[in-house]
Design a protein around this motif. Structure first.
Motif, PDB file in Angstrom:
ATOM      1  N   LEU A  10       0.958  -1.288  -0.030  1.00 55.08           N
ATOM      2  CA  LEU A  10      -0.075   0.041  -0.094  1.00 55.08           C
ATOM      3  C   LEU A  10       0.903   1.268   0.063  1.00 55.08           C
ATOM      4  CD1 LEU A  10      -2.822  -1.026   2.412  1.00 55.08           C
ATOM      5  CD2 LEU A  10      -3.021  -0.782   0.140  1.00 55.08           C
ATOM      6  N   GLU A  11       2.000   1.489   0.711  1.00 50.28           N
ATOM      7  CA  GLU A  11       2.800   2.413   0.718  1.00 50.28           C
ATOM      8  C   GLU A  11       3.688   2.706  -0.452  1.00 50.28           C
ATOM      9  OE1 GLU A  11       4.666   5.799   1.996  1.00 50.28           O
ATOM     10  OE2 GLU A  11       3.176   4.630   3.174  1.00 50.28           O
ATOM     11  N   SER A  12       3.867   1.631  -1.426  1.00 50.46           N
ATOM     12  CA  SER A  12       4.353   1.745  -2.589  1.00 50.46           C
ATOM     13  C   SER A  12       3.263   2.524  -3.503  1.00 50.46           C
ATOM     14  CB  SER A  12       5.042   0.286  -2.982  1.00 50.46           C
ATOM     15  OG  SER A  12       3.927  -0.549  -3.420  1.00 50.46           O
ATOM     16  N   LEU A  13       2.216   1.710  -3.498  1.00 50.53           N
ATOM     17  CA  LEU A  13       1.255   2.615  -4.358  1.00 50.53           C
ATOM     18  C   LEU A  13       1.096   4.170  -3.928  1.00 50.53           C
ATOM     19  CD1 LEU A  13      -1.518  -0.034  -4.311  1.00 50.53           C
ATOM     20  CD2 LEU A  13      -0.077   0.364  -5.982  1.00 50.53           C
ATOM     21  N   LEU A  22      -6.272   2.377  -3.338  1.00 47.65           N
ATOM     22  CA  LEU A  22      -6.613   1.183  -4.360  1.00 47.65           C
ATOM     23  C   LEU A  22      -7.201   1.839  -5.725  1.00 47.65           C
ATOM     24  CD1 LEU A  22      -7.293  -1.831  -2.351  1.00 47.65           C
ATOM     25  CD2 LEU A  22      -5.042  -1.251  -3.320  1.00 47.65           C
ATOM     26  N   ALA A  23      -8.493   2.376  -5.107  1.00 45.50           N
ATOM     27  CA  ALA A  23      -9.384   3.090  -6.308  1.00 45.50           C
ATOM     28  C   ALA A  23      -8.647   4.254  -7.008  1.00 45.50           C
ATOM     29  CB  ALA A  23     -10.681   3.576  -5.607  1.00 45.50           C
ATOM     30  N   ALA A  24      -7.815   5.049  -6.408  1.00 46.61           N
ATOM     31  CA  ALA A  24      -7.180   6.204  -7.063  1.00 46.61           C
ATOM     32  C   ALA A  24      -6.082   5.531  -7.746  1.00 46.61           C
ATOM     33  CB  ALA A  24      -6.551   7.018  -5.909  1.00 46.61           C
ATOM     34  N   TYR A  25      -5.351   4.697  -7.400  1.00 48.51           N
ATOM     35  CA  TYR A  25      -4.295   3.980  -8.189  1.00 48.51           C
ATOM     36  C   TYR A  25      -4.810   3.445  -9.412  1.00 48.51           C
ATOM     37  CZ  TYR A  25      -0.075   1.630  -9.617  1.00 48.51           C
ATOM     38  OH  TYR A  25       1.282   1.135 -10.424  1.00 48.51           O
ATOM     39  N   GLN A  26      -6.058   2.759  -9.406  1.00 46.47           N
ATOM     40  CA  GLN A  26      -6.572   2.191 -10.615  1.00 46.47           C
ATOM     41  C   GLN A  26      -7.222   3.091 -11.473  1.00 46.47           C
ATOM     42  OE1 GLN A  26      -9.448  -0.638  -8.658  1.00 46.47           O
ATOM     43  NE2 GLN A  26      -7.869  -2.189  -8.482  1.00 46.47           N
ATOM     44  N   GLN A  27      -7.412   4.150 -11.081  1.00 48.89           N
ATOM     45  CA  GLN A  27      -8.110   5.199 -12.032  1.00 48.89           C
ATOM     46  C   GLN A  27      -7.253   5.629 -12.604  1.00 48.89           C
ATOM     47  OE1 GLN A  27     -11.439   6.051 -12.288  1.00 48.89           O
ATOM     48  NE2 GLN A  27     -10.724   7.821 -13.722  1.00 48.89           N
ATOM     49  N   TYR A  28      -6.021   6.073 -12.294  1.00 51.30           N
ATOM     50  CA  TYR A  28      -4.806   6.836 -12.806  1.00 51.30           C
ATOM     51  C   TYR A  28      -3.780   6.029 -13.240  1.00 51.30           C
ATOM     52  CZ  TYR A  28      -7.058  11.145 -11.018  1.00 51.30           C
ATOM     53  OH  TYR A  28      -8.160  12.057 -10.634  1.00 51.30           O
ATOM     54  N   GLU A  49       3.008   6.215  -2.717  1.00 51.79           N
ATOM     55  CA  GLU A  49       4.200   6.754  -3.368  1.00 51.79           C
ATOM     56  C   GLU A  49       4.045   7.203  -4.710  1.00 51.79           C
ATOM     57  OE1 GLU A  49       7.973   4.558  -2.195  1.00 51.79           O
ATOM     58  OE2 GLU A  49       7.901   5.110  -0.167  1.00 51.79           O
ATOM     59  N   VAL A  50       3.706   6.240  -5.536  1.00 53.49           N
ATOM     60  CA  VAL A  50       3.541   6.369  -7.002  1.00 53.49           C
ATOM     61  C   VAL A  50       2.235   7.607  -7.134  1.00 53.49           C
ATOM     62  CG1 VAL A  50       2.516   5.375  -9.061  1.00 53.49           C
ATOM     63  CG2 VAL A  50       4.088   4.246  -7.640  1.00 53.49           C
ATOM     64  N   CYS A  51       1.360   7.453  -6.219  1.00 56.19           N
ATOM     65  CA  CYS A  51       0.165   8.202  -6.502  1.00 56.19           C
ATOM     66  C   CYS A  51       0.612   9.831  -5.895  1.00 56.19           C
ATOM     67  CB  CYS A  51      -0.866   7.634  -5.646  1.00 56.19           C
ATOM     68  SG  CYS A  51      -2.684   8.063  -6.165  1.00 56.19           S
ATOM     69  N   GLU A  52       1.544  10.000  -4.963  1.00 58.98           N
ATOM     70  CA  GLU A  52       1.774  11.300  -4.437  1.00 58.98           C
ATOM     71  C   GLU A  52       2.286  12.283  -5.477  1.00 58.98           C
ATOM     72  OE1 GLU A  52       4.779  10.468  -1.690  1.00 58.98           O
ATOM     73  OE2 GLU A  52       3.284  10.381  -0.112  1.00 58.98           O
ATOM     74  N   VAL A  53       2.672  11.625  -6.654  1.00 53.05           N
ATOM     75  CA  VAL A  53       3.390  12.553  -7.779  1.00 53.05           C
ATOM     76  C   VAL A  53       2.230  13.351  -8.478  1.00 53.05           C
ATOM     77  CG1 VAL A  53       4.510  12.680 -10.067  1.00 53.05           C
ATOM     78  CG2 VAL A  53       5.309  11.100  -8.194  1.00 53.05           C
ATOM     79  N   ASN A  54       1.020  12.807  -8.528  1.00 47.99           N
ATOM     80  CA  ASN A  54      -0.167  13.264  -9.221  1.00 47.99           C
ATOM     81  C   ASN A  54      -1.130  13.678  -8.271  1.00 47.99           C
ATOM     82  OD1 ASN A  54      -2.496  13.980 -10.833  1.00 47.99           O
ATOM     83  ND2 ASN A  54      -2.223  11.904 -11.717  1.00 47.99           N
ATOM     84  N   LEU A  55      -1.278  15.149  -8.234  1.00 50.01           N
ATOM     85  CA  LEU A  55      -2.134  15.759  -7.319  1.00 50.01           C
ATOM     86  C   LEU A  55      -3.571  15.177  -7.237  1.00 50.01           C
ATOM     87  CD1 LEU A  55      -0.741  19.500  -7.148  1.00 50.01           C
ATOM     88  CD2 LEU A  55      -0.342  17.621  -5.451  1.00 50.01           C
ATOM     89  N   ALA A  56      -4.040  15.096  -8.307  1.00 49.38           N
ATOM     90  CA  ALA A  56      -5.206  14.668  -8.589  1.00 49.38           C
ATOM     91  C   ALA A  56      -5.340  13.012  -7.983  1.00 49.38           C
ATOM     92  CB  ALA A  56      -5.907  14.544  -9.725  1.00 49.38           C
ATOM     93  N   CYS A  57      -4.394  12.236  -8.043  1.00 46.53           N
ATOM     94  CA  CYS A  57      -4.625  10.877  -7.681  1.00 46.53           C
ATOM     95  C   CYS A  57      -4.458  10.912  -6.078  1.00 46.53           C
ATOM     96  CB  CYS A  57      -3.297  10.208  -8.271  1.00 46.53           C
ATOM     97  SG  CYS A  57      -3.440   8.445  -7.786  1.00 46.53           S
TER      98      CYS A  57
END
Length: 97
Positions: free
Chosen positions: A62-65, A85-91, A67-75
């Motif tokens: 979950l932490e690795s997801l 989980l929903a945010a990572y799958q969306q973007y 970290e990836v999602c932190e780069v995109n403000l919308a995510c």
């Protein structure tokens, strides 16, 4: 870790607000009802379902997801409202593990 910090901060604020209300309770009528302290059943069940979905993944995954999602403000914003989980799958598409 952020969730724990946020929960502690909210608890401290709630204690301060309750303590402040007790000082003024002599002069002001009690405007709080028992309904102010309860969550609607559908809101609570959606939160519990989200916790159960996250239980299938380890904290490191979950932490690795996150970290990836932190780069995109919308995510990152969607992760705070709908879950990581929903945010990572969306973007970014399907979860790689």
């Amino acid at each position: 870790m952020r969730n724990l910090t946020l929960a502690v901060l909210c608890a401290v604020i709630a204690i301060c607000l309750c303590h402040g209300d007790s000082d003024n309770s002599v002069s002001a009528p009690d405007s709080h009802s028992s309904e102010d302290f309860f969550v609607k059943r559908d809101t609570a069940s959606s939160f519990v379902k989200r916790l159960k979905r996250n239980a299938n993944y380890s904290p490191q995954q979950l932490e690795s997801l996150r970290e990836v999602c932190e780069v995109n403000l919308a995510c990152e914003h969607m992760a705070e409202t709908a879950g990581i989980l929903a945010a990572y799958q969306q973007y970014y598409g399907p979860i790689p593990f």
